[in-house]
Motif scaffolding. Structure first.
Motif, PDB file in Angstrom:
ATOM      1  N   LEU A   1       0.832  -1.209   0.000  1.00 22.75           N
ATOM      2  CA  LEU A   1       0.000   0.000   0.000  1.00 22.75           C
ATOM      3  C   LEU A   1       0.862   1.253   0.000  1.00 22.75           C
ATOM      4  O   LEU A   1       0.565   2.220  -0.714  1.00 22.75           O
ATOM      5  CB  LEU A   1      -0.928  -0.025   1.215  1.00 22.75           C
ATOM      6  CG  LEU A   1      -1.945   1.104   1.324  1.00 22.75           C
ATOM      7  CD1 LEU A   1      -3.271   0.571   1.865  1.00 22.75           C
ATOM      8  CD2 LEU A   1      -1.452   2.222   2.248  1.00 22.75           C
ATOM      9  N   LEU A   2       1.932   1.268   0.788  1.00 23.76           N
ATOM     10  CA  LEU A   2       2.806   2.446   0.841  1.00 23.76           C
ATOM     11  C   LEU A   2       3.490   2.670  -0.501  1.00 23.76           C
ATOM     12  O   LEU A   2       3.655   3.816  -0.937  1.00 23.76           O
ATOM     13  CB  LEU A   2       3.851   2.274   1.939  1.00 23.76           C
ATOM     14  CG  LEU A   2       3.331   2.172   3.384  1.00 23.76           C
ATOM     15  CD1 LEU A   2       4.501   2.054   4.356  1.00 23.76           C
ATOM     16  CD2 LEU A   2       2.450   3.349   3.741  1.00 23.76           C
ATOM     17  N   ARG A   3       3.880   1.606  -1.168  1.00 23.33           N
ATOM     18  CA  ARG A   3       4.530   1.737  -2.475  1.00 23.33           C
ATOM     19  C   ARG A   3       3.560   2.259  -3.529  1.00 23.33           C
ATOM     20  O   ARG A   3       3.935   3.024  -4.424  1.00 23.33           O
ATOM     21  CB  ARG A   3       5.110   0.396  -2.914  1.00 23.33           C
ATOM     22  CG  ARG A   3       6.280  -0.087  -2.074  1.00 23.33           C
ATOM     23  CD  ARG A   3       6.737  -1.466  -2.522  1.00 23.33           C
ATOM     24  NE  ARG A   3       7.816  -1.973  -1.692  1.00 23.33           N
ATOM     25  CZ  ARG A   3       9.105  -1.749  -1.926  1.00 23.33           C
ATOM     26  NH1 ARG A   3       9.464  -1.019  -2.980  1.00 23.33           N
ATOM     27  NH2 ARG A   3      10.038  -2.236  -1.120  1.00 23.33           N
ATOM     28  N   ALA A   4       2.293   1.838  -3.441  1.00 24.35           N
ATOM     29  CA  ALA A   4       1.305   2.241  -4.449  1.00 24.35           C
ATOM     30  C   ALA A   4       0.828   3.673  -4.259  1.00 24.35           C
ATOM     31  O   ALA A   4       0.631   4.408  -5.229  1.00 24.35           O
ATOM     32  CB  ALA A   4       0.113   1.284  -4.425  1.00 24.35           C
ATOM     33  N   HIS A   5       0.649   4.097  -3.000  1.00 23.68           N
ATOM     34  CA  HIS A   5       0.028   5.402  -2.730  1.00 23.68           C
ATOM     35  C   HIS A   5       1.018   6.475  -2.292  1.00 23.68           C
ATOM     36  O   HIS A   5       0.701   7.666  -2.378  1.00 23.68           O
ATOM     37  CB  HIS A   5      -1.051   5.240  -1.656  1.00 23.68           C
ATOM     38  CG  HIS A   5      -2.200   4.379  -2.083  1.00 23.68           C
ATOM     39  ND1 HIS A   5      -3.254   4.855  -2.832  1.00 23.68           N
ATOM     40  CD2 HIS A   5      -2.464   3.059  -1.869  1.00 23.68           C
ATOM     41  CE1 HIS A   5      -4.115   3.876  -3.055  1.00 23.68           C
ATOM     42  NE2 HIS A   5      -3.666   2.780  -2.487  1.00 23.68           N
ATOM     43  N   ARG A   6       2.167   6.085  -1.750  1.00 21.74           N
ATOM     44  CA  ARG A   6       3.182   7.041  -1.290  1.00 21.74           C
ATOM     45  C   ARG A   6       2.549   8.122  -0.391  1.00 21.74           C
ATOM     46  O   ARG A   6       2.555   9.315  -0.721  1.00 21.74           O
ATOM     47  CB  ARG A   6       3.906   7.690  -2.465  1.00 21.74           C
ATOM     48  CG  ARG A   6       4.584   6.709  -3.397  1.00 21.74           C
ATOM     49  CD  ARG A   6       5.566   7.403  -4.311  1.00 21.74           C
ATOM     50  NE  ARG A   6       4.953   8.393  -5.156  1.00 21.74           N
ATOM     51  CZ  ARG A   6       4.388   8.139  -6.338  1.00 21.74           C
ATOM     52  NH1 ARG A   6       4.381   6.902  -6.809  1.00 21.74           N
ATOM     53  NH2 ARG A   6       3.860   9.101  -7.061  1.00 21.74           N
ATOM     54  N   PRO A   7       1.993   7.722   0.747  1.00 24.77           N
ATOM     55  CA  PRO A   7       1.265   8.690   1.596  1.00 24.77           C
ATOM     56  C   PRO A   7       2.181   9.740   2.194  1.00 24.77           C
ATOM     57  O   PRO A   7       3.368   9.511   2.441  1.00 24.77           O
ATOM     58  CB  PRO A   7       0.662   7.793   2.688  1.00 24.77           C
ATOM     59  CG  PRO A   7       1.552   6.598   2.738  1.00 24.77           C
ATOM     60  CD  PRO A   7       2.005   6.374   1.334  1.00 24.77           C
ATOM     61  N   LYS A   8       1.602  10.900   2.433  1.00 23.06           N
ATOM     62  CA  LYS A   8       2.327  11.985   3.088  1.00 23.06           C
ATOM     63  C   LYS A   8       2.495  11.722   4.580  1.00 23.06           C
ATOM     64  O   LYS A   8       3.489  12.135   5.183  1.00 23.06           O
ATOM     65  CB  LYS A   8       1.599  13.310   2.870  1.00 23.06           C
ATOM     66  CG  LYS A   8       1.790  13.895   1.476  1.00 23.06           C
ATOM     67  CD  LYS A   8       1.177  15.270   1.396  1.00 23.06           C
ATOM     68  CE  LYS A   8       1.517  15.960   0.087  1.00 23.06           C
ATOM     69  NZ  LYS A   8       2.969  16.248  -0.042  1.00 23.06           N
ATOM     70  N   ALA A   9       1.516  11.061   5.193  1.00 25.69           N
ATOM     71  CA  ALA A   9       1.581  10.765   6.620  1.00 25.69           C
ATOM     72  C   ALA A   9       0.568   9.673   6.931  1.00 25.69           C
ATOM     73  O   ALA A   9      -0.308   9.359   6.121  1.00 25.69           O
ATOM     74  CB  ALA A   9       1.309  12.010   7.459  1.00 25.69           C
ATOM     75  N   LEU A  10       0.701   9.100   8.129  1.00 22.97           N
ATOM     76  CA  LEU A  10      -0.223   8.063   8.596  1.00 22.97           C
ATOM     77  C   LEU A  10      -0.713   8.463   9.973  1.00 22.97           C
ATOM     78  O   LEU A  10       0.096   8.723  10.883  1.00 22.97           O
ATOM     79  CB  LEU A  10       0.472   6.698   8.633  1.00 22.97           C
ATOM     80  CG  LEU A  10      -0.360   5.498   9.080  1.00 22.97           C
ATOM     81  CD1 LEU A  10       0.059   4.238   8.313  1.00 22.97           C
ATOM     82  CD2 LEU A  10      -0.233   5.244  10.589  1.00 22.97           C
ATOM     83  N   LEU A  11      -2.029   8.547  10.118  1.00 25.49           N
ATOM     84  CA  LEU A  11      -2.644   8.891  11.397  1.00 25.49           C
ATOM     85  C   LEU A  11      -3.124   7.606  12.059  1.00 25.49           C
ATOM     86  O   LEU A  11      -4.034   6.939  11.553  1.00 25.49           O
ATOM     87  CB  LEU A  11      -3.811   9.864  11.198  1.00 25.49           C
ATOM     88  CG  LEU A  11      -4.552  10.295  12.465  1.00 25.49           C
ATOM     89  CD1 LEU A  11      -3.626  11.083  13.390  1.00 25.49           C
ATOM     90  CD2 LEU A  11      -5.782  11.133  12.114  1.00 25.49           C
TER      91      LEU A  11
END
Length: 222
Positions: A140-150
């Motif tokens: 998921l992190l590789r696909a979406h490249r999130p700015k942050a995780l809450l």
């Protein structure tokens, strides 16, 4: 010699076709050979299914592990979607869709801004579940490249995912930090403390929770 002038020929109006002839006369003609490719391409444009939507890039991931936290994430995602210059939100549930047991009436009150993601991890699976959670969150992190995780919750799976996101360079934020309550599962109070320690920012809801973090000597700027 000059030829005599002929009398003018009387012109009679054309008779309207009757019966099948009228139907044949009003039937549109097929497109010419030069126009057929355009007609075919137009038909294909109507019947071709829409393209698959690309992954949501650089969102704020709202990581939840229970029904209560999921409802909070829906409300928070809706509120943040109305604020400009903020990243979109993506709700990620550590469990399965069936474990949420949320009625359809919730969609009328808190409509989704984006589809949910369910990691479908068994909380009682031990080391195997932890390894599976890391594998699926990594994808998921590789696909979406999130700015942050809450982080919204305190289960073992949520702690595992938050720690992996932290190690992957994704800033981890902690929601409802400093709150001490009767957790539904054993060990969750310790998980909450660990989440507060690794979080880049810890969001408190009142002075009592702020005082809890202050007594634990967490930096005020966090």
């Amino acid at each position: 010699s000059v030829a005599p002038a002929l009398p003018p020929v009387a012109k009679h109006p054309a008779k309207a076709p009757k019966g099948d002839a009228a139907a044949r006369s009003t039937k549109p003609e097929p497109p010419h050979a030069a126009d057929r490719p355009a007609a075919v391409s137009e038909a294909r444009a109507v019947t071709t299914p829409p393209a698959i939507r690309a992954p949501l890039l650089e969102p704020l991931v709202l990581l939840v592990d229970s029904v209560g936290e999921y409802v909070k994430a829906r409300a928070l995602g809706l509120a943040l979607s109305e604020v400009r210059n903020l990243p979109p939100t993506l709700i990620v549930n550590t469990g399965s869709l069936a474990s949420l047991q949320v009625g359809e009436e919730l969609s009328g009150v808190l409509p989704l801004t984006m589809p949910d993601v369910h990691l479908d991890i068994n909380e009682q699976g031990g080391a195997a579940s932890a390894a599976l959670a890391i594998t699926r969150l990594d994808a998921l992190l590789r696909a979406h490249r999130p700015k942050a995780l809450l982080a919204m919750g305190a289960s073992d799976t949520l702690l595992t995912c938050s720690l992996f996101a932290h190690k992957s360079g994704v800033p981890v934020l902690r929601n409802d930090a400093g709150r001490r309550r009767a957790w539904s599962r054993p060990g969750e109070e310790m998980n909450a403390v660990l989440l507060e320690n690794l979080a880049h920012c810890a969001y408190t809801s009142d002075l009592a929770t702020y005082s809890t973090l202050y007594r634990r000597r967490l930096a005020t700027q966090r």
